[in-house]
Design a protein around this motif. Structure first.
Motif, PDB file in Angstrom:
ATOM      1  N   LYS A 157       0.800  -1.216   0.000  1.00 62.36           N
ATOM      2  CA  LYS A 157       0.000   0.000   0.000  1.00 62.36           C
ATOM      3  C   LYS A 157       0.837   1.273   0.000  1.00 62.36           C
ATOM      4  CE  LYS A 157      -3.964  -2.131   2.347  1.00 62.36           C
ATOM      5  NZ  LYS A 157      -4.897  -2.029   3.491  1.00 62.36           N
ATOM      6  N   GLU A 158       2.137   1.145   0.001  1.00 62.05           N
ATOM      7  CA  GLU A 158       2.990   2.336  -0.024  1.00 62.05           C
ATOM      8  C   GLU A 158       2.973   2.953  -1.420  1.00 62.05           C
ATOM      9  OE1 GLU A 158       6.872   2.005   1.603  1.00 62.05           O
ATOM     10  OE2 GLU A 158       6.240   0.659   3.213  1.00 62.05           O
ATOM     11  N   PRO A 159       3.012   4.296  -1.499  1.00 60.91           N
ATOM     12  CA  PRO A 159       2.928   4.961  -2.816  1.00 60.91           C
ATOM     13  C   PRO A 159       4.175   4.708  -3.656  1.00 60.91           C
ATOM     14  CG  PRO A 159       3.423   6.557  -1.090  1.00 60.91           C
ATOM     15  CD  PRO A 159       3.122   5.261  -0.391  1.00 60.91           C
ATOM     16  N   LEU A 160       3.982   4.699  -4.965  1.00 60.39           N
ATOM     17  CA  LEU A 160       5.104   4.497  -5.872  1.00 60.39           C
ATOM     18  C   LEU A 160       6.029   5.713  -5.879  1.00 60.39           C
ATOM     19  CD1 LEU A 160       6.427   2.678  -8.010  1.00 60.39           C
ATOM     20  CD2 LEU A 160       4.944   3.760  -9.723  1.00 60.39           C
ATOM     21  N   ILE A 161       5.434   6.903  -5.769  1.00 58.51           N
ATOM     22  CA  ILE A 161       6.223   8.145  -5.726  1.00 58.51           C
ATOM     23  C   ILE A 161       6.446   8.502  -4.265  1.00 58.51           C
ATOM     24  CG2 ILE A 161       6.363  10.544  -6.463  1.00 58.51           C
ATOM     25  CD1 ILE A 161       4.407   9.914  -8.673  1.00 58.51           C
ATOM     26  N   THR A 162       7.658   8.375  -3.800  1.00 59.15           N
ATOM     27  CA  THR A 162       7.986   8.625  -2.397  1.00 59.15           C
ATOM     28  C   THR A 162       8.207  10.111  -2.141  1.00 59.15           C
ATOM     29  OG1 THR A 162      10.371   8.338  -2.777  1.00 59.15           O
ATOM     30  CG2 THR A 162       9.079   6.356  -2.285  1.00 59.15           C
ATOM     31  N   ASN A 163       8.319  10.455  -0.854  1.00 64.05           N
ATOM     32  CA  ASN A 163       8.588  11.849  -0.491  1.00 64.05           C
ATOM     33  C   ASN A 163       9.948  12.310  -1.006  1.00 64.05           C
ATOM     34  OD1 ASN A 163       6.160  11.793   0.791  1.00 64.05           O
ATOM     35  ND2 ASN A 163       6.969  11.879   2.875  1.00 64.05           N
ATOM     36  N   ILE A 164      10.913  11.405  -1.042  1.00 58.64           N
ATOM     37  CA  ILE A 164      12.235  11.753  -1.574  1.00 58.64           C
ATOM     38  C   ILE A 164      12.129  12.105  -3.048  1.00 58.64           C
ATOM     39  CG2 ILE A 164      14.508  10.797  -2.135  1.00 58.64           C
ATOM     40  CD1 ILE A 164      14.395   9.223   0.459  1.00 58.64           C
ATOM     41  N   MET A 165      11.327  11.358  -3.774  1.00 52.57           N
ATOM     42  CA  MET A 165      11.136  11.651  -5.196  1.00 52.57           C
ATOM     43  C   MET A 165      10.438  12.993  -5.395  1.00 52.57           C
ATOM     44  SD  MET A 165       9.961   7.822  -6.364  1.00 52.57           S
ATOM     45  CE  MET A 165       9.517   8.311  -8.027  1.00 52.57           C
ATOM     46  N   TRP A 166       9.428  13.275  -4.579  1.00 55.13           N
ATOM     47  CA  TRP A 166       8.737  14.566  -4.666  1.00 55.13           C
ATOM     48  C   TRP A 166       9.697  15.713  -4.391  1.00 55.13           C
ATOM     49  CZ3 TRP A 166       4.658  15.213  -7.287  1.00 55.13           C
ATOM     50  CH2 TRP A 166       3.612  14.300  -7.289  1.00 55.13           C
ATOM     51  N   ARG A 167      10.558  15.541  -3.384  1.00 55.06           N
ATOM     52  CA  ARG A 167      11.529  16.593  -3.056  1.00 55.06           C
ATOM     53  C   ARG A 167      12.467  16.857  -4.230  1.00 55.06           C
ATOM     54  NH1 ARG A 167      15.895  14.571   0.894  1.00 55.06           N
ATOM     55  NH2 ARG A 167      16.390  13.473  -1.055  1.00 55.06           N
ATOM     56  N   ASN A 168      13.039  15.797  -4.784  1.00 55.93           N
ATOM     57  CA  ASN A 168      13.958  15.960  -5.907  1.00 55.93           C
ATOM     58  C   ASN A 168      13.265  16.572  -7.120  1.00 55.93           C
ATOM     59  OD1 ASN A 168      15.804  14.672  -4.243  1.00 55.93           O
ATOM     60  ND2 ASN A 168      15.557  12.683  -5.217  1.00 55.93           N
TER      61      ASN A 168
ATOM     62  N   SER B 268      19.552  20.662 -19.527  1.00 56.80           N
ATOM     63  CA  SER B 268      19.182  20.481 -18.115  1.00 56.80           C
ATOM     64  C   SER B 268      18.665  19.069 -17.870  1.00 56.80           C
ATOM     65  CB  SER B 268      18.114  21.508 -17.718  1.00 56.80           C
ATOM     66  OG  SER B 268      18.622  22.823 -17.769  1.00 56.80           O
ATOM     67  N   GLN B 269      17.910  18.540 -18.822  1.00 58.77           N
ATOM     68  CA  GLN B 269      17.398  17.170 -18.670  1.00 58.77           C
ATOM     69  C   GLN B 269      18.525  16.148 -18.760  1.00 58.77           C
ATOM     70  OE1 GLN B 269      14.530  17.706 -17.617  1.00 58.77           O
ATOM     71  NE2 GLN B 269      14.458  19.730 -18.551  1.00 58.77           N
ATOM     72  N   ILE B 270      19.504  16.410 -19.628  1.00 59.13           N
ATOM     73  CA  ILE B 270      20.631  15.487 -19.751  1.00 59.13           C
ATOM     74  C   ILE B 270      21.421  15.428 -18.448  1.00 59.13           C
ATOM     75  CG2 ILE B 270      22.829  15.090 -20.933  1.00 59.13           C
ATOM     76  CD1 ILE B 270      21.540  16.269 -23.459  1.00 59.13           C
ATOM     77  N   PHE B 271      21.702  16.581 -17.861  1.00 61.02           N
ATOM     78  CA  PHE B 271      22.425  16.603 -16.590  1.00 61.02           C
ATOM     79  C   PHE B 271      21.574  16.030 -15.459  1.00 61.02           C
ATOM     80  CE2 PHE B 271      24.967  19.824 -18.843  1.00 61.02           C
ATOM     81  CZ  PHE B 271      26.243  19.381 -18.534  1.00 61.02           C
ATOM     82  N   ASN B 272      20.272  16.306 -15.501  1.00 60.19           N
ATOM     83  CA  ASN B 272      19.386  15.799 -14.453  1.00 60.19           C
ATOM     84  C   ASN B 272      19.210  14.289 -14.535  1.00 60.19           C
ATOM     85  OD1 ASN B 272      17.609  16.160 -12.209  1.00 60.19           O
ATOM     86  ND2 ASN B 272      15.868  15.992 -13.597  1.00 60.19           N
ATOM     87  N   GLU B 273      19.507  13.721 -15.693  1.00 63.16           N
ATOM     88  CA  GLU B 273      19.414  12.266 -15.845  1.00 63.16           C
ATOM     89  C   GLU B 273      20.438  11.572 -14.936  1.00 63.16           C
ATOM     90  OE1 GLU B 273      18.609   9.193 -19.562  1.00 63.16           O
ATOM     91  OE2 GLU B 273      19.046  11.312 -19.902  1.00 63.16           O
ATOM     92  N   PHE B 274      21.567  12.217 -14.721  1.00 58.09           N
ATOM     93  CA  PHE B 274      22.549  11.684 -13.772  1.00 58.09           C
ATOM     94  C   PHE B 274      21.993  11.733 -12.352  1.00 58.09           C
ATOM     95  CE2 PHE B 274      25.203  12.678 -17.388  1.00 58.09           C
ATOM     96  CZ  PHE B 274      26.199  11.707 -17.364  1.00 58.09           C
ATOM     97  N   ASN B 275      21.300  12.832 -12.021  1.00 59.38           N
ATOM     98  CA  ASN B 275      20.704  12.950 -10.686  1.00 59.38           C
ATOM     99  C   ASN B 275      19.659  11.871 -10.442  1.00 59.38           C
ATOM    100  OD1 ASN B 275      22.215  15.297 -10.153  1.00 59.38           O
ATOM    101  ND2 ASN B 275      20.650  16.606 -11.062  1.00 59.38           N
ATOM    102  N   ALA B 276      18.929  11.509 -11.494  1.00 52.85           N
ATOM    103  CA  ALA B 276      17.871  10.513 -11.350  1.00 52.85           C
ATOM    104  C   ALA B 276      18.426   9.123 -11.059  1.00 52.85           C
ATOM    105  CB  ALA B 276      17.007  10.476 -12.610  1.00 52.85           C
ATOM    106  N   ARG B 277      19.709   8.893 -11.340  1.00 50.52           N
ATOM    107  CA  ARG B 277      20.304   7.574 -11.090  1.00 50.52           C
ATOM    108  C   ARG B 277      20.303   7.234  -9.601  1.00 50.52           C
ATOM    109  NH1 ARG B 277      25.288   6.935 -11.490  1.00 50.52           N
ATOM    110  NH2 ARG B 277      25.240   4.689 -11.953  1.00 50.52           N
ATOM    111  N   LYS B 278      20.513   8.239  -8.758  1.00 52.30           N
ATOM    112  CA  LYS B 278      20.628   8.020  -7.317  1.00 52.30           C
ATOM    113  C   LYS B 278      19.727   9.014  -6.577  1.00 52.30           C
ATOM    114  CE  LYS B 278      24.096   5.131  -8.054  1.00 52.30           C
ATOM    115  NZ  LYS B 278      24.022   3.677  -7.781  1.00 52.30           N
ATOM    116  N   PRO B 279      18.429   8.727  -6.476  1.00 50.57           N
ATOM    117  CA  PRO B 279      17.508   9.694  -5.857  1.00 50.57           C
ATOM    118  C   PRO B 279      17.808   9.992  -4.396  1.00 50.57           C
ATOM    119  CG  PRO B 279      16.310   8.028  -7.102  1.00 50.57           C
ATOM    120  CD  PRO B 279      17.721   7.557  -7.003  1.00 50.57           C
ATOM    121  N   ASP B 280      18.396   9.020  -3.665  1.00 48.36           N
ATOM    122  CA  ASP B 280      18.621   9.206  -2.230  1.00 48.36           C
ATOM    123  C   ASP B 280      20.099   9.167  -1.847  1.00 48.36           C
ATOM    124  OD1 ASP B 280      18.886   6.595  -2.962  1.00 48.36           O
ATOM    125  OD2 ASP B 280      17.862   5.754  -1.223  1.00 48.36           O
ATOM    126  N   GLU B 281      20.995   9.343  -2.827  1.00 47.94           N
ATOM    127  CA  GLU B 281      22.432   9.354  -2.553  1.00 47.94           C
ATOM    128  C   GLU B 281      23.046  10.655  -3.045  1.00 47.94           C
ATOM    129  OE1 GLU B 281      24.634   5.768  -3.553  1.00 47.94           O
ATOM    130  OE2 GLU B 281      22.746   4.676  -3.762  1.00 47.94           O
TER     131      GLU B 281
END
Length: 243
Positions: free
Chosen positions: A82-93, A141-154
């Motif tokens: 029952k946990e949401p697929l989009i977490t609070n960490i994902m919303w923050r990022n 910006s999307q290309i650089f942000n693609e690197f950020n998406a690799r590690k949402p919580d690191e």
């Protein structure tokens, strides 16, 4: 252990792509809507948005979906049904990156003529250069942000990136195609050639997403899913009506 490791890897890769894709769509939507309401003109035309969707939906999904499992995944707690697929960490990022992109590109949209020193140019040429700059900065910006998406919580988003040859290949192909579009396919995408200064400025706008992601990950997030705060008022209204 291998089953759990790969299962968590698949789930994590789905979350990475969702975070990345939502950031792209939210930023593009807000930029065009705000610009259209305020000035009646949109900086990103239909062909440019199709290109953005192509590289982000197809190539972006392929790049993030091929991330191999890491030991970090085994330190996470199990995810409930029952946990949401989009977490609070994902919303923050997502919010941090989308707000940055929308703010910078809207400033370019409204003040780009003076910021880019285009006052002496013809009005149509100045508008074309400004819109091309917005489009180029948005894609980078999307290309650089693609690197950020690799590690949402690191903090370190570059761990193991050189070992993922497909990811690096897709990033390289996207960069080459973007250069070709700006420099040689102007009639098709309604863009103009940019000089090296504007290219460096576009790269700088995209590059700033890396330190911004580090700062954003220092923002604490509540353990309670954000969806709960939105659902509670509706549940209270429904319970009040039933009683």
């Amino acid at each position: 252990m291998k089953v759990v490791r790969w299962g968590r890897s698949v789930f994590a890769n789905i979350q990475k792509f969702i975070q990345f894709q939502l950031t792209v769509n939210v930023a593009a939507l807000l930029i065009n809507v705000v610009a259209a309401i305020s000035s009646g003109d949109v900086p990103l035309n239909a062909v440019q948005l199709l290109w953005v969707n192509l590289i982000m939906d197809t190539l972006g999904a392929l790049a993030l979906a091929t991330e191999p499992p890491t030991d970090h995944l085994m330190h996470r707690l199990p995810v409930g049904r029952k946990e949401p697929l989009i977490t609070n960490i994902m919303w923050r990022n997502l919010i941090v990156q989308a707000l940055y992109q929308v703010t910078v590109l809207l400033v370019l949209n409204f003040k780009g003529t003076s910021i880019l020193h285009l006052e002496g140019e013809r009005r149509q040429h100045a508008s074309d250069v400004k819109n091309t700059m917005i489009f180029n900065a948005f894609v980078l910006s999307q290309i650089f942000n693609e690197f950020n998406a690799r590690k949402p919580d690191e903090i370190n988003v570059f761990t193991g990136v050189t070992k993922n040859y497909l990811f690096m290949g897709i990033i390289g192909i996207t960069c080459v195609l973007q250069i070709i579009i700006i420099e040689f396919l102007g009639k098709f995408t309604k863009t103009v050639k940019l000089d090296w200064k504007l290219w460096l400025a576009s790269i700088g706008i995209g590059l700033f997403s890396w330190p911004l992601a580090v700062l954003g990950k220092m923002i604490p997030v509540p353990k309670t899913p954000l969806a709960v705060y939105f659902v509670r008022p509706f549940r209270r209204c429904i319970n009040a009506r039933r009683s």
